[in-house]
Design an enzyme around this catalytic site. Structure first.
Site, PDB file in Angstrom:
ATOM      1  N   ASP A  11      41.485  44.193  27.564  1.00 38.75           N
ATOM      2  CA  ASP A  11      41.619  43.835  28.558  1.00 38.75           C
ATOM      3  C   ASP A  11      40.287  42.382  28.997  1.00 38.75           C
ATOM      4  OD1 ASP A  11      43.574  42.351  31.287  1.00 38.75           O
ATOM      5  OD2 ASP A  11      41.573  41.288  31.198  1.00 38.75           O
ATOM      6  N   GLU A 106      44.092  39.836  26.572  1.00 42.53           N
ATOM      7  CA  GLU A 106      44.660  40.889  26.565  1.00 42.53           C
ATOM      8  C   GLU A 106      45.690  41.129  25.594  1.00 42.53           C
ATOM      9  OE1 GLU A 106      48.162  42.510  30.470  1.00 42.53           O
ATOM     10  OE2 GLU A 106      47.144  40.052  30.321  1.00 42.53           O
TER      11      GLU A 106
HETATM   12  N1  DCP Z   1      43.807  32.732  33.803  1.00 42.73           N
HETATM   13  C1  DCP Z   1      44.377  31.036  34.235  1.00 42.73           C
HETATM   14  N2  DCP Z   1      45.352  31.021  34.825  1.00 42.73           N
HETATM   15  C2  DCP Z   1      45.792  32.013  35.897  1.00 42.73           C
HETATM   16  C3  DCP Z   1      45.740  33.413  35.726  1.00 42.73           C
HETATM   17  C4  DCP Z   1      44.364  33.697  34.477  1.00 42.73           C
HETATM   18  O1  DCP Z   1      44.257  30.085  33.369  1.00 42.73           O
HETATM   19  N3  DCP Z   1      46.352  32.512  37.211  1.00 42.73           N
HETATM   20  C5  DCP Z   1      43.050  32.671  32.396  1.00 42.73           C
HETATM   21  C6  DCP Z   1      41.539  32.826  32.912  1.00 42.73           C
HETATM   22  C7  DCP Z   1      41.815  34.288  32.371  1.00 42.73           C
HETATM   23  C8  DCP Z   1      42.030  34.790  31.628  1.00 42.73           C
HETATM   24  O2  DCP Z   1      43.259  33.470  31.777  1.00 42.73           O
HETATM   25  O3  DCP Z   1      39.583  34.616  33.144  1.00 42.73           O
HETATM   26  C9  DCP Z   1      42.416  35.781  31.534  1.00 42.73           C
HETATM   27  O4  DCP Z   1      43.375  35.789  32.388  1.00 42.73           O
HETATM   28  P1  DCP Z   1      43.057  37.958  33.691  1.00 42.73           P
HETATM   29  O5  DCP Z   1      43.768  37.805  34.544  1.00 42.73           O
HETATM   30  O6  DCP Z   1      42.816  38.961  32.461  1.00 42.73           O
HETATM   31  O7  DCP Z   1      41.760  37.429  34.529  1.00 42.73           O
HETATM   32  P2  DCP Z   1      40.833  37.691  34.078  1.00 42.73           P
HETATM   33  O8  DCP Z   1      39.590  37.976  32.243  1.00 42.73           O
HETATM   34  O9  DCP Z   1      39.486  36.461  34.434  1.00 42.73           O
HETATM   35  O10 DCP Z   1      39.840  38.702  34.938  1.00 42.73           O
HETATM   36  P3  DCP Z   1      39.575  40.191  34.668  1.00 42.73           P
HETATM   37  O11 DCP Z   1      38.369  40.873  35.393  1.00 42.73           O
HETATM   38  O12 DCP Z   1      40.502  41.075  36.086  1.00 42.73           O
HETATM   39  O13 DCP Z   1      40.764  40.936  33.726  1.00 42.73           O
HETATM   40 MG    MG Z   2      41.017  40.305  32.317  1.00 45.81          MG
END
Ligand code: DCP
Ligand code: MG
Length: 446
Positions: A11, A106
């Site tokens: 991820d 992911e």
């Molecule tokens: N995303 C989105 N809306 C959401 C959740 C996620 O647009 N409600 C998008 C933006 C994120 C990507 O999907 O960058 C990946 O989601 P993750 O939940 O894996 O979150 P992140 O990668 O940003 O953070 P982490 O380091 O917690 O994985």
């Molecule tokens: Mg992520």
């Protein structure tokens, strides 16, 4: 559950925000929020610097602005996220023919299917190599990695390792790892299920282990109850299933007793629209067709669809369409089931970018104005987007309003660059695609 730790979950860390920081040197180490600058108005993700201010995914952008007014607010660049995602997925597919991507950022990898040596020492070497190679090929992004005997253990591992780490759970360690966790740690156990379990006095996975399958099935349904009881013991047989991209996304709710109350139906549709839109966004997709499914108490089932001019990923847009579709149905004595579906996906928003109806943040006002200007032939300058100027070169949009666009002239290859303000109709200014990358993977369906 396998006898060896051969399921890997990867991820990306703060994915969209990290891509922005990589490509915009002036934002490195700073709070960055990528969000629905349009009517959607919610945070997609925030950099770890911004998370210190309690900013998180799915929060309204207006609220984030109150918490961190000094952060950089960017509209998001789907093409850039897709570009890096493809590089990561291509790397994973070098490990194994079985890679199951769950979203742009992911994926699960079946290491056994890749014929890899899963002895503890070799596994650790592999994961260290993978994370280094990923950073190299994506020119600076980081990912967290978990490895275990099942999808459950692998996913828990990457979560425990976040950010920018790895966790390998050896065979036999499953119960020690999961028993002390709270039930919400189990993927799929959301707030609603958690509340139900808490009502039964079940808070920890160890409580779940002691609960009877019968009791769980009564509360959650037979399939879910059984599954959850197994997961509580680390027993998870789900295979890594490559499969193509989703063709549709949907959610539905069956009510305990038929519902006629408009307010209640609206509330359910609203949360359904939020849920399907979030999955769309996570997959980097936009939908053209929105479907409402409604079933009466006597099992008469209606499905009503609307295909829109453009394509959308916005919860408010989806909600307003299903609301309208619902008014076209005679719900009689009430509904026993209602659901929202999306299909007919594209990878860009097209005309729908300019749809607007609500929300009062300044950004949205700005955005709507741009939309209106479009008829006059003006280009839309969205914060964060790539541009190229005939004299000053490549850069990105900082902000725009009152006929002026402010730009920062930098790329990931230049170091921090200067800011300039120009008339927003400067003929030398053009919007640009993301900068190519050495490890770029061809688009198959451009
Ligand atoms: N995303 C989105 N809306 C959401 C959740 C996620 O647009 N409600 C998008 C933006 C994120 C990507 O999907 O960058 C990946 O989601 P993750 O939940 O894996 O979150 P992140 O990668 O940003 O953070 P982490 O380091 O917690 O994985
Ligand atoms: Mg992520």
């Amino acid at each position: 559950m396998r006898s060896e730790a051969s399921v890997l979950h990867l991820d990306m860390d703060a994915f969209y925000a990290s891509v922005e920081q990589r490509d915009k040197p002036s934002l490195r180490g700073k709070p960055v929020v990528v969000g629905g600058i349009g009517g959607r108005g919610v945070v997609a993700t925030a950099s770890y610097e911004a998370r210190k201010f309690k900013i998180h995914s799915a929060q309204p952008v207006a609220e984030a602005r109150r918490l961190a007014p000094h952060a950089a607010y960017l509209a998001g660049r789907r093409a850039a996220y897709r570009q890096s995602s493809k590089i990561v997925m291509a790397l994973l597919s070098e490990l194994s023919p079985k890679v199951e991507s769950l979203s742009l950022d992911e994926a699960f990898v079946d290491l056994r299917a890749g014929g890899l040596n899963t002895s503890p020492a070799e596994l650790e070497k592999l994961v260290i190599w993978l994370r280094a190679e990923l950073k190299e090929r994506t020119e600076g992004l980081t990912a967290s990695v978990g490895v275990g005997t099942s999808k459950l253990m692998a996913k828990l591992g990457s979560e425990a390792a976040k950010p920018n780490g790895y966790q390998i759970y050896a065979p036999g360690s499953e119960l020690d790892v999961i028993s002390p966790m709270s039930v919400q740690a189990i993927p799929g156990v959301g707030p609603a299920t958690t509340a139900r379990l808490n009502r039964l006095g079940i808070y920890l996975v160890s409580d779940l282990q002691q609960a009877s399958v019968k009791e769980l099935s009564r509360e959650l349904g037979e399939v879910a109850g059984n599954n959850l009881h197994k997961l509580a013991f680390g027993q998870d047989e789900r295979p890594v299933a490559p499969g193509g991209e989703a063709k549709s996304i949907s959610t539905e709710n069956t009510f305990e007793s038929d519902v006629k109350d408009d307010g209640q139906l609206k509330a359910v549709l609203k949360s359904d629209a939020d849920a399907v839109a979030a999955r769309l966004v996570k997959n980097g997709l936009f939908a053209k067709t929105i479907t409402l499914k409604a079933r009466l108490g006597d099992f008469t089932t209606y499905t009503r669809s609307r295909t829109i001019e453009g394509a959308t990923d916005r919860a408010d847009r989806i909600y307003s369409i299903v609301r309208e579709l619902l008014t076209g149905i005679d719900i009689g004595e009430g509904l026993r089931l209602i659901g929202v579906g999306l299909s007919n996906f594209t990878q860009s928003a097209q005309e729908e970018l300019f749809y607007s109806d609500n929300n009062d943040s300044n950004l949205v006002k700005q955005y709507v104005e741009f939309g209106n200007q479009r008829g006059s032939g003006r280009v839309v300058w969205r914060p964060g987007n790539d541009i190229i100027h005939d004299d000053y070169g490549r850069g990105w949009v900082w902000g725009c309003g009152k006929g002026i666009v402010t730009l920062r002239f930098e790329t990931r290859l230049t170091g921090v660059g200067p800011v300039r303000s120009l008339p927003d109709d400067d003929p030398k200014l053009h919007s640009a695609d993301p900068l190519p990358m050495v490890w770029d993977v061809e688009e198959e369906d451009a």
